[in-house]
Design a protein around this motif. Structure first.
Motif, PDB file in Angstrom:
ATOM      1  N   ASP A   1       9.204  15.535   2.322  1.00  0.00           N
ATOM      2  CA  ASP A   1       7.382  16.439   1.852  1.00  0.00           C
ATOM      3  C   ASP A   1       7.072  17.371   3.270  1.00  0.00           C
ATOM      4  O   ASP A   1       6.830  17.221   3.923  1.00  0.00           O
TER       5      ASP A   1
ATOM      6  N   LYS B   1       9.678   8.892   5.494  1.00  0.00           N
ATOM      7  CA  LYS B   1       9.680   8.781   4.016  1.00  0.00           C
ATOM      8  C   LYS B   1      10.633   9.634   3.548  1.00  0.00           C
ATOM      9  O   LYS B   1      10.806  10.705   4.382  1.00  0.00           O
TER      10      LYS B   1
ATOM     11  N   TYR C   1       0.865  -1.298   0.165  1.00  0.00           N
ATOM     12  CA  TYR C   1       0.062  -0.148   0.209  1.00  0.00           C
ATOM     13  C   TYR C   1       1.032   1.309  -0.025  1.00  0.00           C
ATOM     14  O   TYR C   1       1.559   1.799   0.381  1.00  0.00           O
TER      15      TYR C   1
ATOM     16  N   HIS D   1       1.099  11.945   3.054  1.00  0.00           N
ATOM     17  CA  HIS D   1      -0.038  12.711   3.215  1.00  0.00           C
ATOM     18  C   HIS D   1       0.276  14.523   2.463  1.00  0.00           C
ATOM     19  O   HIS D   1      -0.904  15.167   2.647  1.00  0.00           O
TER      20      HIS D   1
ATOM     21  N   HIS E   1       7.468   5.280  -2.380  1.00  0.00           N
ATOM     22  CA  HIS E   1       7.376   4.536  -0.624  1.00  0.00           C
ATOM     23  C   HIS E   1       9.003   5.073  -0.865  1.00  0.00           C
ATOM     24  O   HIS E   1       9.071   5.060   0.783  1.00  0.00           O
TER      25      HIS E   1
ATOM     26  N   ARG F   1      14.162   6.206   3.450  1.00  0.00           N
ATOM     27  CA  ARG F   1      13.067   6.177   4.569  1.00  0.00           C
ATOM     28  C   ARG F   1      13.333   5.421   6.165  1.00  0.00           C
ATOM     29  O   ARG F   1      13.964   4.033   5.733  1.00  0.00           O
TER      30      ARG F   1
ATOM     31  N   ALA G   1       7.395   5.512   9.940  1.00  0.00           N
ATOM     32  CA  ALA G   1       8.142   5.061   9.285  1.00  0.00           C
ATOM     33  C   ALA G   1       8.955   6.286   8.152  1.00  0.00           C
ATOM     34  O   ALA G   1       7.844   6.103   6.997  1.00  0.00           O
TER      35      ALA G   1
HETATM   36  N1  MTE Z   1       7.728  11.381   5.158  1.00  0.00           N
HETATM   37  C1  MTE Z   1       6.932  10.605   5.239  1.00  0.00           C
HETATM   38  N2  MTE Z   1       7.393  10.055   5.538  1.00  0.00           N
HETATM   39  C2  MTE Z   1       5.958   8.738   6.058  1.00  0.00           C
HETATM   40  C3  MTE Z   1       4.080   9.372   5.675  1.00  0.00           C
HETATM   41  C4  MTE Z   1       3.849  10.888   4.602  1.00  0.00           C
HETATM   42  O1  MTE Z   1       2.362  10.616   4.654  1.00  0.00           O
HETATM   43  N3  MTE Z   1       5.428  11.346   4.352  1.00  0.00           N
HETATM   44  N4  MTE Z   1       3.279   8.699   5.474  1.00  0.00           N
HETATM   45  C5  MTE Z   1       3.523   7.458   6.656  1.00  0.00           C
HETATM   46  C6  MTE Z   1       2.242   6.392   6.885  1.00  0.00           C
HETATM   47  S1  MTE Z   1       1.165   7.170   7.668  1.00  0.00           S
HETATM   48  C7  MTE Z   1       2.297   5.430   6.643  1.00  0.00           C
HETATM   49  S2  MTE Z   1       1.344   4.327   7.117  1.00  0.00           S
HETATM   50  C8  MTE Z   1       3.479   4.610   5.972  1.00  0.00           C
HETATM   51  C9  MTE Z   1       3.511   3.776   4.661  1.00  0.00           C
HETATM   52  O2  MTE Z   1       4.238   3.546   4.040  1.00  0.00           O
HETATM   53  P1  MTE Z   1       4.889   3.108   2.168  1.00  0.00           P
HETATM   54  O3  MTE Z   1       3.581   4.390   1.513  1.00  0.00           O
HETATM   55  O4  MTE Z   1       5.411   2.827   1.640  1.00  0.00           O
HETATM   56  O5  MTE Z   1       3.763   2.221   2.682  1.00  0.00           O
HETATM   57  O6  MTE Z   1       4.263   6.307   5.520  1.00  0.00           O
HETATM   58  C10 MTE Z   1       4.784   6.943   6.692  1.00  0.00           C
HETATM   59  N5  MTE Z   1       5.478   7.700   6.241  1.00  0.00           N
END
Ligand code: MTE
Ligand code: MO
Length: 363
Positions: free
Chosen positions: A142, A204, A40, A44, A186, A191, A202
């Motif tokens: 981001d 990113k 998935y 944001h 991803h 990340r 986690a």
């Molecule tokens: N920089 C950043 N990291 C982020 C996010 C994000 O929106 N921005 N979303 C988080 C959320 S809520 C989840 S569940 C995971 C999803 O990682 P994926 O998109 O690689 O599955 O990343 C996390 N890391």
């Protein structure tokens, strides 16, 4: 005769187009490791387009030497490859009633890719932690403005913190997913991977590590991704969402699938927990009144789900059946019926009803 169908195509459901929030169908579960297109996407803010030549990881705050590491420098450090199950804290939100705000995830906001990168511990040790260090804040490149669930003071970057005991334990700063460079969605080029924690940890598009001596109070662990926890006999207090709760999910049959009356159907799925191992999975074919043990297929491995199967004798008569699965872990935690309202739209782990239709059958 086995009623298991062939694998269906794994096109993701677009839960939100911009930025992309994508949900692959959980019924495509096959190997223990999830292929990248089966993982998935939860973002944001719009995914930044980063140039690995110009990108730097900045390490500052309560460290002996502030560092700026290039992508090349990070890749020259000793690498680790781990599988880690990552579940969005809002996975299964579609099963809540009344409906809770947020992305309406079904079963698919979870996956277990294999990650390669540098232990966060090694990077922090290279900078040298000061004695009063308590947490490390991870900030992504981001950014944007949000109005829901709360209004941000203009543009903010995505960021979360980790307590040092976790940061120095098993967290990996990953530059590869399933043996390939991270895709842009991803988190390319780097990340965090936080085994046992919900996905929001986690971070990113990582660009900054900042070591602090006080608990971080950023948007994504106060206004968002926090819940009301009951503790010490006091009224509930707000806590950031952290470790995953124990959970089993049924992959096949998929919700609303048709199963042949009187057939032996191989019910399959996966189960995971945030701490320790899943030790038991049970299946109910009467909506949760009676339960029978499923067979665990994979060896226990910290932070990685275990697949399971259960041979179900479908009723001889046509009708509707509600299947459920529930897991128990090595700490004795299991899945309770009902959802603690204090968790809001997060940490949903009651046994999920999978409705299937029993049709046809013996002449
Ligand atoms: N920089 C950043 N990291 C982020 C996010 C994000 O929106 N921005 N979303 C988080 C959320 S809520 C989840 S569940 C995971 C999803 O990682 P994926 O998109 O690689 O599955 O990343 C996390 N890391
Ligand atoms: Mo998430």
């Amino acid at each position: 005769m086995s009623g298991s169908p062939a694998l269906l195509p794994a096109a993701p459901v677009v839960r939100q187009a911009e930025p992309p929030n994508l949900e692959p169908p959980f019924h495509a579960l096959d190997g223990r490791i999830t292929p990248t297109e089966g993982v998935y996407v939860r973002s944001h803010f719009p995914a930044p387009e980063l140039d690995e030549k110009r990108w730097r990881l900045r390490i500052g705050g309560l460290v002996h030497s502030q560092l700026e590491l290039s992508f090349e420098e990070l890749k020259s450090m000793p690498a680790r490859t781990i599988a880690a199950t990552m579940e969005c804290a809002g996975n299964n939100r579609i099963y809540l009633s009344p409906r809770m705000p947020g992305v309406q995830w079904d079963l698919g906001a979870v996956g277990t890719p294999e990650w390669t990168g540098v232990p966060l511990r090694d990077v922090l040790e290279r900078a040298g932690l000061r004695t009063n260090a308590l947490e490390v804040v991870l900030e992504g490149a981001d950014c944007g403005t949000l109005t829901d669930p709360g209004r941000t003071p203009g543009d903010i970057h995505y960021a979360r913190s980790l307590p040092l005991d976790k940061a120095l334990d098993d967290v990996v700063l990953a530059y590869a997913m399933n043996g390939q460079p991270l895709t842009r969605d991803h988190g390319f080029p780097l990340r965090a991977v936080v085994p046992g924690w919900y996905g929001m940890a986690a971070v990113k598009w990582l660009r900054t590590l900042h070591v602090t001596d006080s608990p971080y109070q950023g948007f994504f662990q106060t206004v968002d991704y926090s819940f009301w926890q009951k503790r010490d006999g006091l009224s509930p207090q707000m806590r950031p969402v952290t470790t995953m709760l124990v959970k089993a999910q049924i992959a096949r049959p998929a919700p609303h699938a048709t199963v042949t009356a009187g057939s032996i159907y191989e019910v399959t799925g996966a189960a995971w927990t945030g701490e320790g191992d899943v030790t038991r999975v049970e299946v109910s074919s009467d909506g949760g009144h009676t339960w029978a043990d499923a067979e665990l297929l994979d060896a226990p491995l910290a932070g990685v789900w275990r697949r399971w199967r259960f041979s179900w004798h479908a009723p001889e008569e046509p009708g509707t059946v509600i299947l459920k699965a529930r897991a128990t872990d090595s700490a004795g935690r299991t899945q309770e019926e009902g959802h603690d309202a204090g968790r809001g739209g997060y940490m949903i782990n009651f046994p999920l009803p999978v409705t299937v239709y029993v049709k046809g059958g013996r002449p």
